[in-house]
Design an enzyme around this catalytic site. Structure first.
Site, short mmCIF file in Angstrom:
data_model
loop_
_atom_site.label_atom_id
_atom_site.label_comp_id
_atom_site.label_asym_id
_atom_site.label_seq_id
_atom_site.Cartn_x
_atom_site.Cartn_y
_atom_site.Cartn_z
N LYS A 114 0.75 -1.30 -0.13
CA LYS A 114 -0.17 -0.24 -0.16
C LYS A 114 0.80 1.27 0.18
O LYS A 114 0.48 2.30 -0.70
CB LYS A 114 -0.84 -0.01 1.18
CG LYS A 114 -2.05 -1.17 0.94
CD LYS A 114 -3.05 -0.82 2.19
CE LYS A 114 -4.23 -1.71 1.84
NZ LYS A 114 -5.42 -1.74 2.63
N LYS A 197 -8.28 -10.14 -8.68
CA LYS A 197 -9.37 -10.38 -7.83
C LYS A 197 -10.46 -9.26 -8.06
O LYS A 197 -10.11 -8.07 -8.05
CB LYS A 197 -9.02 -10.63 -6.32
CG LYS A 197 -8.71 -9.27 -5.95
CD LYS A 197 -8.60 -9.68 -4.23
CE LYS A 197 -8.48 -8.39 -3.45
NZ LYS A 197 -8.81 -8.27 -2.04
N LYS A 200 -12.74 -3.27 -4.99
CA LYS A 200 -13.38 -2.04 -5.11
C LYS A 200 -12.57 -1.21 -6.00
O LYS A 200 -12.86 -0.09 -6.45
CB LYS A 200 -13.65 -1.28 -3.87
CG LYS A 200 -12.59 -1.06 -2.89
CD LYS A 200 -13.06 -0.41 -1.30
CE LYS A 200 -12.24 -0.46 -0.33
NZ LYS A 200 -12.10 -1.69 0.32
P1 ADP Z 1 -11.25 -4.57 -1.44
O1 ADP Z 1 -10.00 -5.46 -2.08
O2 ADP Z 1 -12.15 -4.63 -2.49
O3 ADP Z 1 -10.50 -3.23 -1.18
P2 ADP Z 1 -10.86 -5.10 1.18
O4 ADP Z 1 -9.58 -5.17 1.01
O5 ADP Z 1 -11.49 -4.06 1.90
O6 ADP Z 1 -11.49 -5.26 -0.17
O7 ADP Z 1 -11.43 -6.49 2.05
C1 ADP Z 1 -12.43 -6.75 2.76
C2 ADP Z 1 -12.57 -8.27 3.02
O8 ADP Z 1 -13.24 -8.82 1.85
C3 ADP Z 1 -11.46 -8.91 3.43
O9 ADP Z 1 -11.69 -9.95 4.42
C4 ADP Z 1 -10.86 -9.62 2.15
O10 ADP Z 1 -10.04 -10.91 2.36
C5 ADP Z 1 -12.27 -9.89 1.52
N1 ADP Z 1 -12.02 -9.86 -0.07
C6 ADP Z 1 -11.85 -8.71 -0.65
N2 ADP Z 1 -11.90 -9.02 -2.16
C7 ADP Z 1 -11.99 -10.19 -1.91
C8 ADP Z 1 -12.36 -11.11 -3.41
N3 ADP Z 1 -12.26 -10.80 -4.41
N4 ADP Z 1 -12.59 -12.52 -2.83
C9 ADP Z 1 -12.66 -12.76 -1.81
N5 ADP Z 1 -12.36 -12.05 -0.61
C10 ADP Z 1 -12.29 -10.80 -0.84
NA NA Z 2 -7.95 -4.97 -0.62
#
Ligand code: ADP
Ligand code: NA
Length: 330
Positions: A114, A197, A200
């Site tokens: 990050k 993956k 957001k």
């Molecule tokens: P993003 O990647 O969209 O920023 P976050 O990092 O805020 O999402 O993740 C919040 C939760 O959701 C975490 O526990 C993360 O492991 C899970 N998560 C995020 N994206 C995925 C995905 N594509 N598949 C499965 N779990 C996910």
């Molecule tokens: Na993330």
């Protein structure tokens, strides 16, 4: 209760959770309410490690809580609270900061990733100390298990190291938690870019399925998901990442195994799979959206639920913090 204690947190995000958040994290929390003594938190303190608009943050926190309740968390059967409502989190985090090595914190891969993206000037010290705040979240509640995705394993390892260090230095203050890596958790890929993956920060808006979007919008995204040009419905993430992702999602939503789905769609082209998945998703998400909306439409009730959650969490957190402060010499 003699059920094992779990703690898990999720950050408030502007807009709704996406399907990856739901299938990868939130969904696993629901059955743990029955088998465990579950503490769940909307971790708004973590959210300000990157810039936030105050009004948007407040809304996102309430929206996250409403979605967790809509997904099936029951405040009678778990403790659901907002992190900033329990000031012991930051208080314990400070003590933990003071037993964490600079080098140790510097090795956290999520921070490295990050901060590399944001540059030195755009990176806050809060982002750097995020893992010690997360350790405080976990240790305050004498947590046995931390249900997390694999990406959080390193932070839970740090939490264990810190717990052992503090216990060694000051006496038995913390229970040693372990990561409960979610096996059932589906890893959801972007519908337009299935090698990445779903996130957001996805590059294509059509690649993300938002939990609170009109189901019609999401159905369209499933129907236009990127797949290979083959014709065989077969789970093969390497050669058929897009199709395999659809099978993963279908399996998670239906409870059917991937093998059962391969058989179900044997001899068919991709179209019927996409159409059926779109329908399945719509059917599945509609009641979740309705329950979420009930809480969003009744802010007083949502506030009451969150205040009650904080009232349940605080004495547990305070007991740990008091013992830590005494041990440290305050
Ligand atoms: P993003 O990647 O969209 O920023 P976050 O990092 O805020 O999402 O993740 C919040 C939760 O959701 C975490 O526990 C993360 O492991 C899970 N998560 C995020 N994206 C995925 C995905 N594509 N598949 C499965 N779990 C996910
Ligand atoms: Na993330």
């Amino acid at each position: 209760t003699d059920r094992p204690r779990v703690f898990s947190g999720i950050q408030p995000t502007a807009g709704s959770f996406h399907l990856g958040n739901y299938l990868g994290a939130v969904r696993q929390w629901i059955p743990l309410q029955e088998s465990h003594d579950a503490f769940y938190s909307v971790v708004d303190l973590h959210a300000i490690t990157v810039p936030q608009d105050p009004k948007a943050l407040r809304e996102a926190t309430r929206l996250a809580a409403a979605q967790l309740l809509g997904a099936g968390l029951d405040p009678e059967r778990c403790t659901l609270f907002v992190q900033s409502h329990v000031p012991e989190h930051t208080q314990l985090a400070w003590v933990l900061n003071c037993v964490t090595g600079f080098g140790e914190a510097s090795r956290m891969t999520q921070f490295k990733d990050k901060s590399a993206k944001q540059g030195v000037e755009g990176t806050t010290v809060g982002l750097f100390t995020y893992p010690t705040l997360m350790a405080a979240d976990i240790l305050l509640y004498q947590t046995d298990q931390v249900p997390v995705g694999g990406d959080q394993r390193q932070h839970v390892e740090l939490t264990r190291d810190l717990a052992q260090r503090v216990n060694g230095r000051y006496g038995q203050l913390f229970r040693l938690p372990s990561a409960h890596i979610l096996k059932e958790a589906a890893k959801v890929q972007d519908l337009q870019d299935p090698l990445s993956k779903m996130s957001k920060s996805s590059s294509s808006p059509k690649g993300i399925v938002w939990m609170l979007d009109p189901p019609k919008t999401s159905a369209k995204k499933f129907r236009s998901a990127v797949t290979d040009t083959g014709t065989e419905v077969r789970y093969d993430p390497e050669n058929k990442p897009g199709l395999s992702n659809l099978l993963t999602i279908y399996s998670a939503l239906s409870g059917l195994s991937v093998a059962e789905l391969e058989e179900k769609f044997d001899g068919q082209l991709y179209g019927p799979l996409k159409t059926e998945l779109a329908e399945l998703f719509t059917e599945w998400v509609t009641p979740i959206q309705a329950r979420t909306r009930e809480f969003l439409d009744d802010p007083a009730e949502l506030d009451r639920v969150l205040a009650t959650g904080a009232e349940k969490a605080r004495p547990v957190a305070a007991e740990t913090l008091t013992r830590v402060h005494e041990a440290v010499g305050f």
